[in-house]
Design an enzyme around this catalytic site. Structure first.
Site, PDB file in Angstrom:
ATOM      1  N   LYS A  48       2.511  18.929  36.647  1.00  0.00           N
ATOM      2  CA  LYS A  48       2.314  18.312  35.359  1.00  0.00           C
ATOM      3  C   LYS A  48       2.757  19.240  34.248  1.00  0.00           C
ATOM      4  O   LYS A  48       3.070  18.814  33.146  1.00  0.00           O
ATOM      5  CB  LYS A  48       0.836  17.972  35.146  1.00  0.00           C
ATOM      6  CG  LYS A  48       0.275  16.959  36.089  1.00  0.00           C
ATOM      7  CD  LYS A  48      -1.217  16.745  35.830  1.00  0.00           C
ATOM      8  CE  LYS A  48      -1.792  15.818  36.873  1.00  0.00           C
ATOM      9  NZ  LYS A  48      -3.245  15.747  36.782  1.00  0.00           N
ATOM     10  N   GLY A  49       2.788  20.523  34.531  1.00  0.00           N
ATOM     11  CA  GLY A  49       3.028  21.535  33.502  1.00  0.00           C
ATOM     12  C   GLY A  49       4.322  21.418  32.729  1.00  0.00           C
ATOM     13  O   GLY A  49       4.378  21.751  31.558  1.00  0.00           O
ATOM     14  N   ASP A 108       6.320  32.400  37.716  1.00  0.00           N
ATOM     15  CA  ASP A 108       5.347  33.473  37.745  1.00  0.00           C
ATOM     16  C   ASP A 108       5.572  34.264  39.039  1.00  0.00           C
ATOM     17  O   ASP A 108       6.484  35.071  39.111  1.00  0.00           O
ATOM     18  CB  ASP A 108       3.971  32.786  37.666  1.00  0.00           C
ATOM     19  CG  ASP A 108       2.809  33.717  37.579  1.00  0.00           C
ATOM     20  OD1 ASP A 108       2.728  34.625  38.401  1.00  0.00           O
ATOM     21  OD2 ASP A 108       1.946  33.519  36.709  1.00  0.00           O
ATOM     22  N   LYS A 136       7.982  34.975  33.809  1.00  0.00           N
ATOM     23  CA  LYS A 136       7.049  36.090  33.839  1.00  0.00           C
ATOM     24  C   LYS A 136       7.426  37.014  35.008  1.00  0.00           C
ATOM     25  O   LYS A 136       6.784  37.021  36.054  1.00  0.00           O
ATOM     26  CB  LYS A 136       5.623  35.553  34.009  1.00  0.00           C
ATOM     27  CG  LYS A 136       4.539  36.543  33.653  1.00  0.00           C
ATOM     28  CD  LYS A 136       3.150  36.072  34.025  1.00  0.00           C
ATOM     29  CE  LYS A 136       2.664  34.879  33.267  1.00  0.00           C
ATOM     30  NZ  LYS A 136       1.243  34.568  33.584  1.00  0.00           N
ATOM     31  N   VAL A 158      -1.216  32.083  30.142  1.00  0.00           N
ATOM     32  CA  VAL A 158      -0.809  31.292  28.978  1.00  0.00           C
ATOM     33  C   VAL A 158      -1.143  29.818  29.146  1.00  0.00           C
ATOM     34  O   VAL A 158      -1.180  29.286  30.258  1.00  0.00           O
ATOM     35  CB  VAL A 158       0.697  31.470  28.677  1.00  0.00           C
ATOM     36  CG1 VAL A 158       0.977  32.880  28.175  1.00  0.00           C
ATOM     37  CG2 VAL A 158       1.565  31.159  29.883  1.00  0.00           C
ATOM     38  N   ASP A 164      -1.731  24.630  31.514  1.00  0.00           N
ATOM     39  CA  ASP A 164      -3.166  24.366  31.434  1.00  0.00           C
ATOM     40  C   ASP A 164      -4.001  25.452  32.083  1.00  0.00           C
ATOM     41  O   ASP A 164      -3.495  26.322  32.778  1.00  0.00           O
ATOM     42  CB  ASP A 164      -3.480  23.045  32.132  1.00  0.00           C
ATOM     43  CG  ASP A 164      -3.442  23.171  33.647  1.00  0.00           C
ATOM     44  OD1 ASP A 164      -4.443  22.812  34.297  1.00  0.00           O
ATOM     45  OD2 ASP A 164      -2.410  23.623  34.208  1.00  0.00           O
ATOM     46  N   ARG A 170      -3.214  21.458  27.716  1.00  0.00           N
ATOM     47  CA  ARG A 170      -1.811  21.038  27.835  1.00  0.00           C
ATOM     48  C   ARG A 170      -1.266  20.479  26.521  1.00  0.00           C
ATOM     49  O   ARG A 170      -0.072  20.550  26.266  1.00  0.00           O
ATOM     50  CB  ARG A 170      -1.659  19.960  28.913  1.00  0.00           C
ATOM     51  CG  ARG A 170      -1.873  20.444  30.321  1.00  0.00           C
ATOM     52  CD  ARG A 170      -1.505  19.345  31.318  1.00  0.00           C
ATOM     53  NE  ARG A 170      -1.986  19.599  32.654  1.00  0.00           N
ATOM     54  CZ  ARG A 170      -1.367  20.356  33.553  1.00  0.00           C
ATOM     55  NH1 ARG A 170      -0.240  20.957  33.238  1.00  0.00           N
ATOM     56  NH2 ARG A 170      -1.873  20.515  34.752  1.00  0.00           N
TER      57      ARG A 170
END
Length: 185
Positions: A48-49, A108, A136, A158, A164, A170
Site C-alpha cells: 500500500k505504501g 530499505d 535507505k 519514516v 505508515d 499514510r
C-alpha cells in the site's frame, strides 16, 4: 503503541516537504517519459505504501502505459522488516515480453524488492526496472539498488506520503521521521 490523536504530534522532524516531493516526482516522470517513449510499459504499484507516489508519478509520465497493482510486504506492524515476504495481491496482466517499471515507496533492507524482482523475472519481461521514492542504503541487506530514486535518506523510521506505522500516517502530505516514543513506549 502510543499514537497521538493529532498525527502531526508524532512527527519528530519533517524530512521532505510536500513541495520538494512534488518537484522530484515531476523530474522522475520526465526521465521515465524519455526512457520509455514508444515502449508502452506496465507500471506496477507495490501497495500500500507506494500508492501516493505511484499516483503522482504516473500522471507525470507522458507516454502510453498500463497500470498494475501488487500487494507485497515484509513489515507487518513493526518498524523493522520481518524477513518474511507475503504476497497479498498479484498483478492481473501478463508481463511476458513487456517493459515493466516497479514503483516502490522505499528500499530499505532490499529483501522485499529482491524477492519481487526474482518472482517477476520468471515471467520473462522484456525489461524490468525499479523506481523508488526513498532509498535507505544504510539498511541494505542484499546487493540491490533502484534504477531510479527520488531521495536518499538516513536510517530513520519514516512516515507520510504513503508510508505508515501500523497502518497510520499514510495520509500526511510530506515525509517525516516518526518520533520513537510512538513505537518504543
Amino acid at each position: 503503541m502510543n499514537i497521538s490523536e493529532n498525527m502531526r504530534d508524532d512527527v519528530q522532524e519533517v524530512l521532505l516537504t510536500e513541495e520538494r516531493i512534488k518537484a522530484r516526482v515531476k523530474e522522475l516522470g520526465q526521465q521515465l517519459s524519455k526512457d520509455y517513449a514508444g515502449k508502452h510499459p506496465i507500471v506496477v504499484c507495490v501497495m500500500k505504501g507506494a500508492v501516493n507516489f505511484f499516483s503522482d508519478l504516473v500522471r507525470e509520465i507522458d507516454c502510453q502505459l498500463e497500470l498494475e497493482f501488487m500487494g507485497i510486504s515484509s513489515y507487518g506492524n513493526g518498524v523493522k522488516t520481518s524477513g518474511i515476504i507475503r504476497i497479498s495481491k498479484d498483478i492481473d496482466t501478463s508481463i511476458t515480453n513487456r517493459h515493466v517499471i516497479i514503483v516502490e515507496d522505499i528500499i530499505d533492507s532490499g529483501l522485499t524488492l529482491k524477492h519481487l524482482l526474482k518472482l517477476l523475472e520468471q515471467r520473462e519481461p522484456a525489461s524490468i526496472k525499479t523506481v523508488c521514492l526513498l532509498d535507505k542504503p544504510e539498511r541494505r541487506q542484499c546487493d540491490i539498488n533502484p534504477d531510479y530514486s527520488g531521495f536518499t535518506i538516513p536510517n530513520a523510521f519514516v512516515i507520510g506520503y504513503g508510508l505508515d506505522y501500523a497502518g497510520y500516517y499514510r495520509n500526511l502530505k510530506y515525509v517525516g521521521i516518526l518520533d520513537p516514543k510512538v513505537y518504543e513506549g
